[in-house]
Enzyme design. Structure first.
Site, mmCIF file in Angstrom:
data_model
loop_
_atom_site.group_PDB
_atom_site.id
_atom_site.type_symbol
_atom_site.label_atom_id
_atom_site.label_comp_id
_atom_site.label_asym_id
_atom_site.label_seq_id
_atom_site.Cartn_x
_atom_site.Cartn_y
_atom_site.Cartn_z
ATOM 1 N N VAL A 1 1.509 0.245 -1.245
ATOM 2 C CA VAL A 1 0.552 -0.625 -1.933
ATOM 3 C C VAL A 1 1.244 -1.551 -2.933
ATOM 4 O O VAL A 1 2.411 -1.386 -3.247
ATOM 5 C CB VAL A 1 -0.525 0.211 -2.659
ATOM 6 C CG1 VAL A 1 -1.273 1.074 -1.669
ATOM 7 C CG2 VAL A 1 0.100 1.083 -3.750
ATOM 8 N N GLU A 2 0.493 -2.535 -3.436
ATOM 9 C CA GLU A 2 0.960 -3.536 -4.407
ATOM 10 C C GLU A 2 2.220 -4.244 -3.919
ATOM 11 O O GLU A 2 3.142 -4.512 -4.687
ATOM 12 C CB GLU A 2 1.191 -2.898 -5.788
ATOM 13 C CG GLU A 2 -0.092 -2.512 -6.498
ATOM 14 C CD GLU A 2 0.146 -2.063 -7.928
ATOM 15 O OE1 GLU A 2 1.301 -2.119 -8.397
ATOM 16 O OE2 GLU A 2 -0.830 -1.662 -8.578
ATOM 17 N N GLY A 3 2.249 -4.576 -2.643
ATOM 18 C CA GLY A 3 3.418 -5.221 -2.063
ATOM 19 C C GLY A 3 4.323 -4.191 -1.440
ATOM 20 O O GLY A 3 4.991 -3.428 -2.144
#
Length: 758
Positions: free
Chosen positions: A439-441
């Protein structure tokens, strides 16, 4: 005509014209990502000559009295309410009383200012809360951290109108509204620009009146808190085909607030990410109409969504997952060291074997490094910085290194961590690791494209100014700006060349460093590597130009060096801030020598693969004439680093501070108790081993130990036996298809009848 004008017209102008022709086009999303946040210590590292006094002058992040009271009160109360086994395997959710407590104590409003009903906590307090809860329950930590990270709250605070803040922030702060943020869709993961979620500017009816608004259609997935959210922050592409708000038709990515009760909103079922039961799932919108004032920031913010998101992420990505990862590494160090101390094989604690010492040291060193970097990053955030590149480094390396630490912890625990049940304090953390990495990149994207790709432009002293000048619509102004930046860049590169050459050929012996006692030598090496990095980065940019961003493996290696320079700077800062504790030096030395090995290997890989072989040869001669020579931590360093977590000590407590400790007679509480009992009885056990007596009663009878000592040893052995125990379950508790032995004949008879019938 002045000399500067001659230089500009006869030297710079041809270079300027050539560079404008070869400069690759930059998409709007790339430009907005580059412009997000700011630079900080990463810019110093890119100069090739970092100012160590500047780093050491950074005030360490601390908690206010109010924030500490929250940690000692509501946070500890929440941790005591959490039963991770039941949350994950029985309830599949946080129990209602925990949800109520989180809302009532304003955990969802930690970052919201007090004027809007929130707690108004600092980034460091936010980090500390997430870190402590993470050591008790990943599900609870994720539930708390998401509303305080990238989501409606932060976006409203930074970009919302006054009316929006007054309306929504108090409701978010006290939990009346539960937020989520919808960015990822089936078509758009890492490439958010490819989203097909749309918002069409049109007139429509909202709450009984006709207004100008947006008709939305979307499909989002992987949305944390989505299944229980009452307020959705939504990213979509806005279009104005009838030109109701301007002349442009394609307005770009926009962010709006969508109450989940609106007609057309469909909250889907739940995802189950790696058996983690925090609320997560898809949602849809079909012809959902909202007025324009539901756009975060109002109509003026149409098309500015990606820039808003990147600015918010520049801070949030440096807090939430790094805090969870730092907690996980410290937790692994504390539990694995304790288990390796009380678990014996061949009548020896397994932590005494060199084969176990190596992963123990890796866990301890990782815990030291990650929390050092977390603290330094929080210090920057507390000062108002929003270091986008550093936040990317933190998210990438915190989650990746947590994976290594947890793998090591699982290996050392063996069957204890493999067999699930209420006494297993490691298995769920192991399962959660892939979530943070994704997640988050996604980490693969961040390492290959973001850290160096963004860092080279943002943190380089002159590159962004040169690119801005090359893209300037006014050619004359662009030439003037380029001339100034370009020749400063040339001068900087020449100084960096000689700096890197001198420092490399002297092995950093004369590189600048503060007086830091035993750590001074480490500063010198970082100064040496920083100069080499700046030179090699300049040469790669010069020889490859825009093609460098397509050389992802080269970019990743440069990014690894930049990351190591930052993380190792943080380790040195921690060593200094904690008073240069001699007993902690082994952890610092492990971090530094491990990092130096990575840096030297990455330089060797870059020089072996740089397409321009002539330049690669010159760079090798200048920065690495003798090849990669650092081998990593010595065996003695590994031994001393492992010992830090094998015995109770102030050093162990400094390495693993502020974790949740709940005396619930479960796996972790039993482990802590047994660890203290076993280590305090070590002298008694040693005397028995010397006398070659195994039964403590025989040792008492022979006068080797006293009765009290025998009972103390027996208590330690009993406590250790409880820890080593693993769970088992009744067969019917695990399978609804279970048949009691008496029914086996009937079971096969029924099975045969079913087959015959088919």
């Amino acid at each position: 005509m002045s000399s500067s004008s001659l230089r500009r017209d006869y030297l710079t102008k041809p270079i300027f014209s050539w560079a404008r022709g070869v400069l690759p086009t930059m998409s709007d999303t790339e430009r907005e990502a580059l412009e997000a946040g700011d630079v900080w210590w990463d810019a110093d590292l890119f100069t090739g000559n970092p100012d160590w006094a500047k780093l050491l002058a950074v005030k360490p992040a601390t908690l206010t009295v109010e924030e500490q009271a929250f940690m000692d009160g509501p946070v500890d109360e929440l941790c005591a309410m959490l039963d991770d086994w039941k949350i994950n395997w029985e309830w599949r959710d946080l129990p209602p009383e925990v949800w109520d407590f989180i809302k009532g104590k304003k955990f969802f409003g930690m970052i919201i200012p007090k004027e809007f009903g929130g707690l108004g906590f600092s980034p460091y307090a936010h980090s500390e809360v997430v870190r402590k809860i993470s050591s008790r329950s990943v599900v609870a930590a994720v539930t708390v951290m998401v509303p305080n990270s990238l989501g409606p709250g932060e976006l409203l605070m930074k970009f919302g109108t006054d009316a929006q803040r007054q309306r929504w922030l108090p409701r978010l702060a006290d939990g009346q509204d539960i937020p989520c943020f919808g960015l990822t869709s089936p078509e758009a993961g890492s490439d958010a620009a490819s989203m097909v979620d749309t918002g069409i500017i049109c007139k429509g009816t909202f709450e009984g009146r006709e207004v100008l608004g947006i008709r939305l259609n979307w499909h989002k997935r992987y949305i944390t808190l989505g299944p229980v959210a009452t307020l959705i922050g939504l990213a979509f592409k806005a279009y104005d085909p009838d030109h109701l708000v301007g002349t442009r038709e394609d307005l770009g990515i926009t962010v709006a607030l969508i109450p989940s009760h609106l007609p057309g909103v469909d909250i889907g079922r739940r995802h189950l990410p790696s058996m983690q039961v925090f609320q997560n799932g898809p949602n849809w919108g079909r012809d959902v109409f909202i007025p324009l004032d539901y756009i975060i920031g109002g109509e003026a913010r149409l098309g500015q969504g990606w820039k808003m998101l990147m600015n918010a992420l520049a801070a949030g990505r440096g807090i939430s997952l790094p805090s969870l990862s730092a907690a996980g590494a410290a937790y692994a160090a504390r539990t694995t060291g304790a288990y390796a101390r009380i678990r014996e094989q061949f009548n020896v604690p397994i932590g005494k074997f060199e084969g176990i010492e190596e992963p123990l040291a890796r866990i301890a060193g990782t815990a030291y490094l990650l929390d050092a970097a977390r603290r330094l990053t929080c210090a920057a955030l507390n000062q108002g910085h929003h270091p986008a590149v550093i936040s990317g480094i933190m998210k990438l390396h915190a989650t990746e290194r947590l994976r290594i630490a947890i793998d090591d912890a699982m290996d050392i625990h063996g069957g204890k961590a493999v067999i699930d049940g209420p006494q297993n304090y490691m298995g769920n953390l192991y399962r959660s690791v892939p979530v943070g990495i994704t997640v988050e990149g996604a980490n693969i994207l961040t390492r290959n494209l973001i850290v160096f790709g963004q860092g080279a432009i943002r943190a380089h002293p002159y590159l962004l100014a040169e690119m801005t000048a090359l893209g300037e619509a006014d050619r004359a102004k662009g030439l003037d700006d380029f001339d100034k930046a370009f020749w400063k860049h040339i001068g900087h590169s020449i100084k960096t060349l000689f700096r890197a050459w001198g420092r490399s050929w002297t092995s950093g012996g004369f590189a600048p460093a503060p007086d830091a006692g035993n750590a001074t030598m480490f500063y010198r090496q970082l100064s040496r590597y920083s100069a080499a990095f700046a030179l090699c980065a300049d040469m790669a940019l010069l020889t490859l130009g825009g093609a460098l961003k397509r050389k992802e493996m080269l970019s990743a290696r440069f990014g690894d060096i930049l990351s190591e320079l930052y993380l190792l700077s943080a380790a040195l800062k921690r060593w200094q801030d904690e008073g240069r504790q001699p007993l902690d030096f082994a952890a610092l030395e492990w971090c530094m020598t491990s990092g130096f090995r990575t840096i030297e290997n990455r330089f060797a890989e870059i020089l072996a693969n740089l397409p321009n072989r002539f330049v690669a040869g010159i760079l090798k001669f200048v920065v690495q004439p003798f090849g990669a020579r650092v081998l990593g931590p010595s065996d003695m360093t590994v031994h001393y680093c492992a010992q830090m977590i094998l015995e109770p000590s102030a050093s162990r407590d400094r390495l693993t501070p502020d974790l949740s400790h709940v005396d619930d007679d479960r796996g972790l509480a039993r482990l802590e108790k047994a660890f203290l009992l076993v280590t305090s009885a070590e002298d008694i056990a040693k005397r028995m081993r010397t006398a070659k007596i195994r039964d403590w009663k025989d040792a008492v009878a022979k006068g080797v130990i006293t009765q009290a000592e025998g009972e103390q040893l027996a208590a330690a052995q009993a406590a250790a036996a409880l820890v080593i125990e693993v769970d088992d379950f009744a067969p019917e508790a695990l399978s609804p298809n279970y048949k009691k032995p008496a029914d086996v004949h009937q079971f096969f008879q029924e099975l045969g009848d079913q087959r015959a019938a088919s």
